[in-house]
Motif scaffolding. Structure first.
Motif, PDB file in Angstrom:
ATOM      1  N   ALA A 186      -6.582  -0.820  -1.309  1.00 24.59           N
ATOM      2  CA  ALA A 186      -7.303  -1.830  -2.089  1.00 24.59           C
ATOM      3  C   ALA A 186      -6.305  -2.938  -2.411  1.00 24.59           C
ATOM      4  O   ALA A 186      -5.096  -2.716  -2.438  1.00 24.59           O
ATOM      5  CB  ALA A 186      -7.883  -1.232  -3.362  1.00 24.59           C
ATOM      6  N   GLU A 187      -6.840  -4.141  -2.660  1.00 25.93           N
ATOM      7  CA  GLU A 187      -5.952  -5.275  -2.936  1.00 25.93           C
ATOM      8  C   GLU A 187      -6.541  -6.142  -4.048  1.00 25.93           C
ATOM      9  O   GLU A 187      -6.866  -7.304  -3.844  1.00 25.93           O
ATOM     10  CB  GLU A 187      -5.663  -6.107  -1.669  1.00 25.93           C
ATOM     11  N   PRO A 188      -6.641  -5.578  -5.276  1.00 25.33           N
ATOM     12  CA  PRO A 188      -7.133  -6.390  -6.394  1.00 25.33           C
ATOM     13  C   PRO A 188      -6.157  -7.498  -6.752  1.00 25.33           C
ATOM     14  O   PRO A 188      -4.949  -7.402  -6.514  1.00 25.33           O
ATOM     15  CB  PRO A 188      -7.250  -5.368  -7.533  1.00 25.33           C
ATOM     16  N   ASP A 189      -6.699  -8.548  -7.321  1.00 24.21           N
ATOM     17  CA  ASP A 189      -5.869  -9.630  -7.834  1.00 24.21           C
ATOM     18  C   ASP A 189      -4.902  -9.059  -8.875  1.00 24.21           C
ATOM     19  O   ASP A 189      -5.293  -8.241  -9.723  1.00 24.21           O
ATOM     20  CB  ASP A 189      -6.780 -10.684  -8.474  1.00 24.21           C
ATOM     21  N   VAL A 190      -3.642  -9.463  -8.826  1.00 22.97           N
ATOM     22  CA  VAL A 190      -2.672  -8.929  -9.780  1.00 22.97           C
ATOM     23  C   VAL A 190      -3.053  -9.274 -11.225  1.00 22.97           C
ATOM     24  O   VAL A 190      -2.637  -8.592 -12.167  1.00 22.97           O
ATOM     25  CB  VAL A 190      -1.245  -9.441  -9.481  1.00 22.97           C
ATOM     26  N   ARG A 191      -3.848 -10.330 -11.391  1.00 20.46           N
ATOM     27  CA  ARG A 191      -4.273 -10.697 -12.749  1.00 20.46           C
ATOM     28  C   ARG A 191      -5.334  -9.757 -13.292  1.00 20.46           C
ATOM     29  O   ARG A 191      -5.564  -9.705 -14.500  1.00 20.46           O
ATOM     30  CB  ARG A 191      -4.816 -12.130 -12.752  1.00 20.46           C
TER      31      ARG A 191
END
Length: 230
Positions: A186-191
């Motif tokens: 998965a690659e969620p926004d770091v924010r």
């Protein structure tokens, strides 16, 4: 946790060679809306047939999206400000419909699904082949790596651990139903700290920060454990 930040162009612009498509027995472009999730050329091992998962929060299953039935609901979720901040699919239903139809008309590398908990549609998921996704241009991937995008639709289902539980359940389904897959990504926004925390709670590990075209992402990885070997 509202979403894991898929943008409208995250999944579909990597060209699949004709000989690779042929290997999976492509049968043409006249399939029904959910055909990509159950046809013989499905690149994700028949998501529609993965079956239910028994979880601490109820019986959960992934139902491949049917445009007429599901798009109005998904569009409403996309217009929730907490979701819109990361998915960027606000606007009329036609915006969501175009996004979903692009996947349904594709070759099966991404399958849009509604997450159904105890009979109630309550989340949106995209199960995708990370090794065939633009993500592969920005970080190392392995053959058959499987990616997850998701959003939890209703506010009442957020912040209660439901997302963490369901992420874990879907990762388990991927590894159980896709014997060639060794990792779920998965690659969620770091924010989106709530989303990152949910993946960590579901047994994923933080691998790296990755600069993608529309965001700086936290690459999260769930590895197949020895006891999960096929």
């Amino acid at each position: 946790m509202a979403s894991t930040d898929a943008g409208p162009d995250d999944t579909l612009d990597l060209h699949l060679p004709e000989e690779f498509v042929a290997l999976f027995g492509r049968e043409g472009n006249d399939r029904a809306e959910t055909e990509t999730a159950r046809a013989g050329d499905d690149l994700l091992d028949r998501v529609a047939d993965w079956g239910p998962a028994l979880t601490p929060v109820g019986v959960f299953h992934l139902a491949p999206v049917r445009v007429g039935q599901h798009v109005p609901l998904i569009s409403r979720w996309m217009n929730d400000p907490a979701v819109a901040a990361f998915w960027e699919l606000t606007g009329p239903e036609s915006v969501t419909e175009e996004h979903v139809r692009a996947q349904l008309a594709g070759d099966g590398r991404s399958v849009p699904c509604v997450g159904v908990l105890d009979g109630v549609p309550m989340s949106y998921w995209e199960i995708y082949r990370a090794d065939l996704d633009p993500l592969a241009r920005y970080c190392p991937v392995r053959p058959h790596d499987t990616g997850l995008h998701l959003l939890i639709g209703d506010v009442a289902d957020r912040g209660q651990g439901v997302g963490t539980t369901l992420i874990g359940a879907v990762a388990d389904l991927v590894l159980a139903r896709r014997p060639g897959c060794t990792r779920v990504l998965a690659e969620p926004d770091v924010r989106n700290t709530a989303s990152v925390a949910a993946f960590l709670g579901a047994g994923f590990r933080f691998s790296a920060e990755v600069d993608l075209p529309a965001k700086r992402a936290a690459l999260m990885i769930r590895d197949r454990t020895p006891c999960e070997l096929p």
